[in-house]
Scaffold this motif. Structure first.
Motif, short mmCIF file in Angstrom:
data_model
loop_
_atom_site.label_atom_id
_atom_site.label_comp_id
_atom_site.label_asym_id
_atom_site.label_seq_id
_atom_site.Cartn_x
_atom_site.Cartn_y
_atom_site.Cartn_z
N LEU A 22 0.81 -1.22 0.00
CA LEU A 22 0.00 0.00 0.00
C LEU A 22 0.84 1.27 0.00
CD1 LEU A 22 -2.73 -1.02 2.63
CD2 LEU A 22 -2.99 -0.89 0.13
N GLY A 23 2.09 1.16 0.44
CA GLY A 23 2.95 2.34 0.48
C GLY A 23 2.42 3.42 1.39
N THR A 24 1.91 3.02 2.56
CA THR A 24 1.26 4.01 3.44
C THR A 24 2.22 5.07 3.95
OG1 THR A 24 1.56 2.52 5.31
CG2 THR A 24 -0.58 2.46 4.22
N ARG A 25 3.51 4.71 4.05
CA ARG A 25 4.46 5.72 4.57
C ARG A 25 4.67 6.85 3.57
NH1 ARG A 25 9.07 1.64 5.74
NH2 ARG A 25 7.89 0.57 4.11
N PHE A 26 4.20 6.65 2.34
CA PHE A 26 4.39 7.67 1.31
C PHE A 26 3.12 8.42 0.95
CE2 PHE A 26 8.76 6.89 -0.17
CZ PHE A 26 9.07 8.20 -0.49
N THR A 111 -0.91 -10.85 -10.07
CA THR A 111 -1.76 -9.96 -9.28
C THR A 111 -1.95 -10.48 -7.86
OG1 THR A 111 -2.91 -9.32 -11.28
CG2 THR A 111 -4.01 -8.78 -9.21
N GLN A 112 -1.70 -9.59 -6.90
CA GLN A 112 -2.04 -9.89 -5.51
C GLN A 112 -3.30 -9.07 -5.21
OE1 GLN A 112 0.52 -8.33 -2.39
NE2 GLN A 112 0.21 -10.15 -1.12
N ASP A 113 -4.41 -9.75 -5.05
CA ASP A 113 -5.68 -9.02 -4.91
C ASP A 113 -5.73 -8.16 -3.65
OD1 ASP A 113 -6.92 -9.78 -7.27
OD2 ASP A 113 -7.32 -11.78 -6.43
N LEU A 116 -1.70 -9.00 1.48
CA LEU A 116 -1.67 -9.96 2.59
C LEU A 116 -0.26 -10.25 3.07
CD1 LEU A 116 -4.48 -12.40 1.35
CD2 LEU A 116 -4.63 -10.61 3.09
N GLY A 117 0.68 -9.39 2.70
CA GLY A 117 2.04 -9.53 3.23
C GLY A 117 3.05 -9.94 2.17
N LEU A 118 4.33 -9.66 2.50
CA LEU A 118 5.42 -9.98 1.58
C LEU A 118 5.49 -11.49 1.32
CD1 LEU A 118 7.95 -9.18 -0.01
CD2 LEU A 118 9.23 -9.19 2.15
P1 UTP Z 1 6.68 -2.80 2.74
O1 UTP Z 1 5.97 -3.16 3.97
O2 UTP Z 1 7.96 -2.05 2.87
O3 UTP Z 1 5.78 -1.98 1.73
O4 UTP Z 1 6.92 -4.12 1.89
P2 UTP Z 1 4.37 -1.33 1.91
O5 UTP Z 1 3.47 -2.23 2.65
O6 UTP Z 1 3.96 -0.92 0.53
O7 UTP Z 1 4.77 -0.02 2.72
P3 UTP Z 1 4.07 0.76 3.92
O8 UTP Z 1 4.60 0.09 5.16
O9 UTP Z 1 2.58 0.68 3.76
O10 UTP Z 1 4.59 2.15 3.76
C1 UTP Z 1 8.12 -4.42 1.20
C2 UTP Z 1 7.82 -4.76 -0.26
O11 UTP Z 1 6.86 -5.79 -0.35
C3 UTP Z 1 5.78 -5.40 -1.17
C4 UTP Z 1 5.79 -3.88 -1.16
O12 UTP Z 1 5.22 -3.37 -2.38
C5 UTP Z 1 7.27 -3.56 -1.04
O13 UTP Z 1 7.91 -3.55 -2.30
N1 UTP Z 1 4.53 -5.97 -0.62
C6 UTP Z 1 4.22 -5.79 0.67
C7 UTP Z 1 3.68 -6.67 -1.46
O14 UTP Z 1 3.96 -6.84 -2.68
N2 UTP Z 1 2.51 -7.18 -0.96
C8 UTP Z 1 2.18 -7.02 0.35
O15 UTP Z 1 1.10 -7.51 0.76
C9 UTP Z 1 3.05 -6.31 1.18
#
Ligand code: UTP
Length: 315
Positions: A22-26, A111-113, A116-118
């Motif tokens: 989601l990139g919430t920090r940005f 696609t990740q719908d 749900l995490g890395l």
């Molecule tokens: P981050 O936790 O750093 O990215 O995940 P985020 O969730 O986009 O950032 P914040 O915390 O909300 O700001 C590390 C990497 O894993 C990907 C992110 O896009 C980033 O490249 N990721 C994370 C996924 O592809 N899917 C997820 O469900 C979570």
């Protein structure tokens, strides 16, 4: 149509790039612009990763994207109308820049719908790997590991020790609690390689087993997919990649880290991103000299303002 694994110099055909977060920090930028497209000087982070993957000899980038982030994949498409205009105007340098991403590597979407995490994102790549691929190479577009080339070193270590190989950098004590920290054992005669005995996610400073923290480069054995199926979601309902790696370690699977002695830029948060832009900007032949002068001037102005404020407070 992909080439057999033997034709890839480091036995890496596909690089998995999770880019569905989601990139919430940005926020608010990431309300509409995927953070992977934010430019470092003029090049999006995802293209820097594609360059690194191509230099490693990979021929395919499996980009894990979210339904609302189609622009990430679109960056790897040709842009015929734009290319035509640039060609007609004789703007060859810009034309080369526009074409670069669509020519260096084949990007394929996964696609990740839901975010749900890395771990979940990496698990989805199983569907695109060919049968002859026994390694899951992962590069996080948030992380710039410089100078480029650490994945090549990790591939050499994997050939030597087998199993999985990760990348670590050494950070000061007061930064360990922001990262995944490795618990490591020495490897005889090897300064830059350690065996991983455990991992702790964002520990308190006093509980950190070392100062070696994970960066976004992984060469994982294909067994990681099976481990990802066996772990349960952790914090925030997300499947953590580190939990799956932990599970493999607990089952005796060899995991090593290459200790990277260069730089690392964390593009995932505004503070790290700004530093990366300054670093790349200062090295840029066109913008570097002017940026250096501007930084000196800005620093002088800030210092003068701070000195003025201190004087006024002392009056
Ligand atoms: P981050 O936790 O750093 O990215 O995940 P985020 O969730 O986009 O950032 P914040 O915390 O909300 O700001 C590390 C990497 O894993 C990907 C992110 O896009 C980033 O490249 N990721 C994370 C996924 O592809 N899917 C997820 O469900 C979570």
């Amino acid at each position: 149509m992909t080439r057999p694994i033997a034709q890839h110099p480091h036995a890496v055909k596909t690089v998995v790039v999770p880019a569905a977060g989601l990139g919430t920090r940005f926020l608010p930028a990431t309300k509409t612009v995927p953070k992977e497209l934010l430019p470092v000087v003029d090049t999006p982070g995802i293209e820097l990763i594609a360059d690194e993957a191509a230099a490693l000899g990979a021929s395919r980038l499996a980009v894990i994207t979210a339904p609302g982030k189609a622009g990430v994949l679109a960056h790897f498409d040709a842009a015929p109308e734009l290319e035509e205009v640039l060609e007609a105007r004789g703007k060859t340098e810009q034309l080369d820049k526009v074409r670069h991403s669509s020519r260096i590597i084949e990007a394929c979407p996964v696609t990740q719908d839901k975010p749900l995490g890395l771990g979940h994102a990496v698990g989805l790549a199983e569907s695109v790997l060919d049968e002859d691929e026994d390694v899951v190479a992962v590069m996080l577009p948030d992380d710039l590991v410089l100078p480029v080339g650490v994945m090549e070193e990790m591939a050499r270590v994997r050939r030597e020790f087998g199993g999985s190989v990760l990348c670590a950098v050494c950070v000061p004590d007061d930064e360990v609690s922001n990262y995944g920290v490795f618990d490591v054992a020495e490897v005889d005669g090897r300064e830059d390689v350690r065996r991983v005995v455990g991992m702790v996610e964002k520990p308190a400073r006093e509980d950190a087993p070392s100062n070696l923290v994970a960066t976004g480069r992984y060469l994982l054995d294909r067994d990681i997919f099976d481990a990802l199926h066996r772990i349960t979601p952790g914090k925030g309902g997300e499947l953590q990649l580190t939990d799956a790696i932990e599970l493999l370690i607990s089952e005796g699977h060899p995991v090593h880290v290459v200790v990277h002695r260069g730089h690392r830029h964390d593009l995932g948060n505004p503070g790290g991103y700004i530093r990366a832009c300054v670093d790349f900007g200062l090295s840029h032949p066109t913008y570097g000299p002017g940026l250096r002068r501007a930084i000196d001037q800005i620093l002088a102005e800030h210092d003068a303002a701070a000195a003025g404020a201190a004087d006024r407070a002392g009056d």
